[in-house]
Design a protein around this motif. Structure first.
Motif, PDB file in Angstrom:
ATOM      1  N   GLY A   1      32.924  32.889  -6.851  1.00 15.98           N
ATOM      2  CA  GLY A   1      32.757  34.171  -5.393  1.00 15.98           C
ATOM      3  C   GLY A   1      31.666  35.531  -5.328  1.00 15.98           C
ATOM      4  N   ARG A   2      30.245  35.460  -6.444  1.00 15.63           N
ATOM      5  CA  ARG A   2      29.816  36.107  -6.378  1.00 15.63           C
ATOM      6  C   ARG A   2      28.645  36.537  -5.889  1.00 15.63           C
TER       7      ARG A   2
ATOM      8  N   PRO B   1      25.921  34.781  -2.524  1.00  9.02           N
ATOM      9  CA  PRO B   1      25.350  34.893  -1.438  1.00  9.02           C
ATOM     10  C   PRO B   1      26.433  33.814  -0.353  1.00  9.02           C
TER      11      PRO B   1
ATOM     12  N   ARG C   1      30.214  34.210  -0.485  1.00  6.22           N
ATOM     13  CA  ARG C   1      30.356  35.157   0.612  1.00  6.22           C
ATOM     14  C   ARG C   1      30.436  34.795   2.393  1.00  6.22           C
TER      15      ARG C   1
ATOM     16  N   THR D   1      39.472  35.167  -4.539  1.00  3.77           N
ATOM     17  CA  THR D   1      38.063  35.451  -4.576  1.00  3.77           C
ATOM     18  C   THR D   1      37.855  36.306  -3.446  1.00  3.77           C
TER      19      THR D   1
ATOM     20  N   ARG E   1      36.285  40.908  -2.647  1.00  2.92           N
ATOM     21  CA  ARG E   1      34.982  41.552  -1.713  1.00  2.92           C
ATOM     22  C   ARG E   1      36.260  41.859  -0.598  1.00  2.92           C
ATOM     23  N   TRP E   2      37.309  41.733  -0.132  1.00  6.41           N
ATOM     24  CA  TRP E   2      38.164  42.101   0.994  1.00  6.41           C
ATOM     25  C   TRP E   2      39.325  42.222   0.523  1.00  6.41           C
TER      26      TRP E   2
ATOM     27  N   GLU F   1      28.896  41.118  10.476  1.00  8.91           N
ATOM     28  CA  GLU F   1      28.065  40.547   9.504  1.00  8.91           C
ATOM     29  C   GLU F   1      26.942  39.205  11.430  1.00  8.91           C
TER      30      GLU F   1
END
Length: 204
Positions: free
Chosen positions: A19-20, A22, A25, A59, A63-64, A77
């Motif tokens: 999950g690192r 783009p 994401r 994951t 991020r969230w 987005e």
């Protein structure tokens, strides 16, 4: 030693945190929009989003922090989603194509997902309300050059407010989409364009 290199490389790749990148994401945000379109905001869960995106829920949480921030990220987005901004050299055809592009977005799966959140109880969240404001402001900002060019060509009166023309164009589309439920097709787009053009030309 040489035969061992691919194995070591594969092990190294597998050990990298998931999950690192783009791509992950983008996959998570796309899955969020799809879940919103299919289940609505109230039924959306991070677990289901993660499963649809093909990642572990940890994951997502890296991020969230929660469902709300994930939804806001997906909406934000989507601000950059493509609605073609025409430049045909004539304001009448530009407005017609702009309205058709708006209808194409509003009736697409991602567009329907965004609008479903805007009409749900999620709008009570300040972050979601702010995302909505940004989305619609961005739509107006992107379309404004269509009106500016028409004024420069002398097709519309000087001093015409681009934002007002774009809002006048969008209003019939959203009225049919959200209130009357009438079909949104090219005829509806062309009608919205005629309304906006008549209003712009009538501006004192």
């Amino acid at each position: 030693m040489q035969s061992d290199r691919p194995t070591r490389a594969a092990a190294s790749a597998a050990s990298r945190p998931v999950g690192r990148g783009p791509k992950v994401r983008a996959a998570v945000l796309a899955a969020t929009l799809t879940e919103l379109a299919e289940t609505g905001y109230a039924a959306l869960t991070v677990d289901n989003v993660a499963q649809r995106a093909g990642v572990h829920k940890t994951t997502v949480y890296r991020r969230w922090q929660d469902r709300e921030t994930l939804v806001v990220a997906a909406l934000t987005e989507h601000i950059a989603a493509d609605i073609p901004i025409p430049d045909t050299g004539a304001v009448e055809t530009d407005l017609r194509l702009l309205a058709r592009g708006l209808i194409g977005w509003a009736t697409s799966p991602s567009g329907r997902a965004v609008l479903s959140v805007m009409l749900s109880d999620a709008i009570r969240l300040p972050e979601v309300a702010e995302a909505r404001r940004h989305i619609f402001e961005d739509r107006v900002r992107r379309a404004a050059p269509v009106i500016v060019r028409a004024v420069e060509r002398g097709e519309l009166p000087g001093g015409t407010d681009p934002a007002e023309v774009v809002r006048t164009l969008a209003a019939p589309v959203y009225f049919q989409l959200l209130i009357t439920g009438e079909p949104l097709d090219e005829a509806a787009a062309d009608r919205a364009a005629r309304i906006a053009l008549a209003a712009a030309r009538a501006t004192p």
